[in-house]
Motif scaffolding. Structure first.
Motif, PDB file in Angstrom:
ATOM      1  N   LYS A  65       0.844  -1.319  -0.030  1.00 50.14           N
ATOM      2  CA  LYS A  65      -0.019  -0.026  -0.094  1.00 50.14           C
ATOM      3  C   LYS A  65       0.686   1.289  -0.043  1.00 50.14           C
ATOM      4  CE  LYS A  65      -4.276  -1.357   2.293  1.00 50.14           C
ATOM      5  NZ  LYS A  65      -5.289  -1.209   3.495  1.00 50.14           N
ATOM      6  N   GLU A  66       2.162   1.319   0.993  1.00 50.56           N
ATOM      7  CA  GLU A  66       2.766   2.530   0.713  1.00 50.56           C
ATOM      8  C   GLU A  66       3.500   2.616  -0.687  1.00 50.56           C
ATOM      9  OE1 GLU A  66       5.474   1.417   4.105  1.00 50.56           O
ATOM     10  OE2 GLU A  66       3.962   1.764   5.557  1.00 50.56           O
ATOM     11  N   GLU A  67       3.936   1.416  -0.941  1.00 49.84           N
ATOM     12  CA  GLU A  67       4.597   1.695  -2.532  1.00 49.84           C
ATOM     13  C   GLU A  67       3.470   2.020  -3.509  1.00 49.84           C
ATOM     14  OE1 GLU A  67       6.802  -1.582  -3.792  1.00 49.84           O
ATOM     15  OE2 GLU A  67       7.862  -1.855  -1.911  1.00 49.84           O
ATOM     16  N   ILE A  68       2.268   1.565  -3.421  1.00 51.76           N
ATOM     17  CA  ILE A  68       1.335   2.196  -4.516  1.00 51.76           C
ATOM     18  C   ILE A  68       1.043   3.502  -4.217  1.00 51.76           C
ATOM     19  CG2 ILE A  68      -1.067   2.029  -4.797  1.00 51.76           C
ATOM     20  CD1 ILE A  68      -0.917  -1.090  -4.183  1.00 51.76           C
ATOM     21  N   GLU A  69       0.708   4.050  -3.007  1.00 49.07           N
ATOM     22  CA  GLU A  69       0.500   5.530  -2.938  1.00 49.07           C
ATOM     23  C   GLU A  69       1.765   6.328  -3.136  1.00 49.07           C
ATOM     24  OE1 GLU A  69      -2.173   6.929  -2.341  1.00 49.07           O
ATOM     25  OE2 GLU A  69      -3.044   5.158  -2.095  1.00 49.07           O
ATOM     26  N   GLN A  70       3.077   6.055  -3.051  1.00 47.59           N
ATOM     27  CA  GLN A  70       4.202   6.535  -3.426  1.00 47.59           C
ATOM     28  C   GLN A  70       4.229   6.573  -5.082  1.00 47.59           C
ATOM     29  OE1 GLN A  70       6.387   8.714  -2.082  1.00 47.59           O
ATOM     30  NE2 GLN A  70       7.581   8.879  -3.903  1.00 47.59           N
ATOM     31  N   LYS A  71       3.766   5.523  -5.788  1.00 49.04           N
ATOM     32  CA  LYS A  71       3.911   5.562  -7.087  1.00 49.04           C
ATOM     33  C   LYS A  71       2.862   6.435  -7.676  1.00 49.04           C
ATOM     34  CE  LYS A  71       6.725   3.752  -9.120  1.00 49.04           C
ATOM     35  NZ  LYS A  71       7.723   4.213  -9.714  1.00 49.04           N
ATOM     36  N   ARG A  72       1.638   6.302  -6.947  1.00 47.11           N
ATOM     37  CA  ARG A  72       0.636   7.229  -7.577  1.00 47.11           C
ATOM     38  C   ARG A  72       1.095   8.793  -7.490  1.00 47.11           C
ATOM     39  NH1 ARG A  72      -4.674   5.398  -7.064  1.00 47.11           N
ATOM     40  NH2 ARG A  72      -3.901   3.982  -5.241  1.00 47.11           N
ATOM     41  N   ARG A  73       1.808   9.172  -6.532  1.00 42.92           N
ATOM     42  CA  ARG A  73       1.927  10.385  -6.132  1.00 42.92           C
ATOM     43  C   ARG A  73       2.919  10.837  -7.486  1.00 42.92           C
ATOM     44  NH1 ARG A  73       1.642   9.325  -0.876  1.00 42.92           N
ATOM     45  NH2 ARG A  73       3.742   8.789  -0.723  1.00 42.92           N
ATOM     46  N   GLU A  74       3.859   9.844  -7.612  1.00 43.79           N
ATOM     47  CA  GLU A  74       4.817  10.013  -8.592  1.00 43.79           C
ATOM     48  C   GLU A  74       4.391  10.091 -10.105  1.00 43.79           C
ATOM     49  OE1 GLU A  74       8.274   7.188 -10.710  1.00 43.79           O
ATOM     50  OE2 GLU A  74       8.207   7.145  -8.214  1.00 43.79           O
ATOM     51  N   MET A  75       3.338   9.355 -10.205  1.00 45.65           N
ATOM     52  CA  MET A  75       2.763   9.587 -11.705  1.00 45.65           C
ATOM     53  C   MET A  75       1.924  10.515 -12.004  1.00 45.65           C
ATOM     54  SD  MET A  75      -0.298   6.953 -13.121  1.00 45.65           S
ATOM     55  CE  MET A  75      -1.367   7.459 -12.062  1.00 45.65           C
ATOM     56  N   ILE A  76       1.152  10.993 -11.008  1.00 40.67           N
ATOM     57  CA  ILE A  76       0.324  12.238 -10.706  1.00 40.67           C
ATOM     58  C   ILE A  76       1.503  13.566 -11.193  1.00 40.67           C
ATOM     59  CG2 ILE A  76      -1.013  14.042  -9.761  1.00 40.67           C
ATOM     60  CD1 ILE A  76      -2.267  11.375  -8.361  1.00 40.67           C
ATOM     61  N   PHE A  77       2.389  13.601 -10.253  1.00 40.79           N
ATOM     62  CA  PHE A  77       3.401  14.881 -10.535  1.00 40.79           C
ATOM     63  C   PHE A  77       3.911  14.695 -11.942  1.00 40.79           C
ATOM     64  CE2 PHE A  77       7.771  16.123 -10.447  1.00 40.79           C
ATOM     65  CZ  PHE A  77       7.551  17.516  -9.944  1.00 40.79           C
ATOM     66  N   SER A  78       4.323  13.372 -12.548  1.00 44.76           N
ATOM     67  CA  SER A  78       4.864  13.191 -13.644  1.00 44.76           C
ATOM     68  C   SER A  78       4.102  13.765 -14.627  1.00 44.76           C
ATOM     69  CB  SER A  78       5.212  11.764 -14.034  1.00 44.76           C
ATOM     70  OG  SER A  78       5.795  11.814 -15.271  1.00 44.76           O
ATOM     71  N   ALA A  79       2.822  13.417 -14.624  1.00 42.13           N
ATOM     72  CA  ALA A  79       1.478  13.760 -15.796  1.00 42.13           C
ATOM     73  C   ALA A  79       1.519  15.251 -15.743  1.00 42.13           C
ATOM     74  CB  ALA A  79       0.221  13.148 -15.352  1.00 42.13           C
ATOM     75  N   LYS A  80       1.504  15.826 -14.598  1.00 41.74           N
ATOM     76  CA  LYS A  80       1.412  17.264 -14.447  1.00 41.74           C
ATOM     77  C   LYS A  80       2.600  18.006 -15.035  1.00 41.74           C
ATOM     78  CE  LYS A  80      -1.492  17.605 -10.441  1.00 41.74           C
ATOM     79  NZ  LYS A  80      -1.435  18.104  -9.056  1.00 41.74           N
ATOM     80  N   GLU A  81       3.584  17.586 -14.880  1.00 38.18           N
ATOM     81  CA  GLU A  81       5.098  18.173 -15.355  1.00 38.18           C
ATOM     82  C   GLU A  81       5.330  17.909 -16.555  1.00 38.18           C
ATOM     83  OE1 GLU A  81       6.915  20.244 -13.688  1.00 38.18           O
ATOM     84  OE2 GLU A  81       5.266  20.231 -12.198  1.00 38.18           O
ATOM     85  N   THR A  82       5.073  16.566 -17.362  1.00 40.95           N
ATOM     86  CA  THR A  82       5.599  16.201 -18.497  1.00 40.95           C
ATOM     87  C   THR A  82       4.418  15.579 -19.523  1.00 40.95           C
ATOM     88  OG1 THR A  82       5.829  13.627 -17.672  1.00 40.95           O
ATOM     89  CG2 THR A  82       7.774  15.395 -17.470  1.00 40.95           C
TER      90      THR A  82
END
Length: 57
Positions: free
Chosen positions: A10-27
């Motif tokens: 669950k912790e890894e899922i939440e971290q990866k979700r945040r990373e994906m959202i940030f990436s989508a906003k930036e790139t």
């Protein structure tokens, strides 16, 4: 298949979700970085789902 405790997954899922959202906003949604994060998130979600099926009810 990897064996991880549900809490760790669950912790890894939440971290990866945040990373994906940030990436989508930036790139953008179709950038390689965002797609890679999305695929990794899918992999983690599949592992989590498999672990749930194995746990005693």
């Amino acid at each position: 298949m990897e064996t991880l405790c549900p809490k760790k997954i669950k912790e890894e899922i939440e971290q990866k979700r945040r990373e994906m959202i940030f990436s989508a906003k930036e790139t953008g949604f179709q950038s390689g970085q965002t797609i890679s994060a999305s695929q990794e998130l899918d992999r983690l979600l599949n592992i989590f789902q498999e672990e749930l099926q194995v746990l005693p009810k």
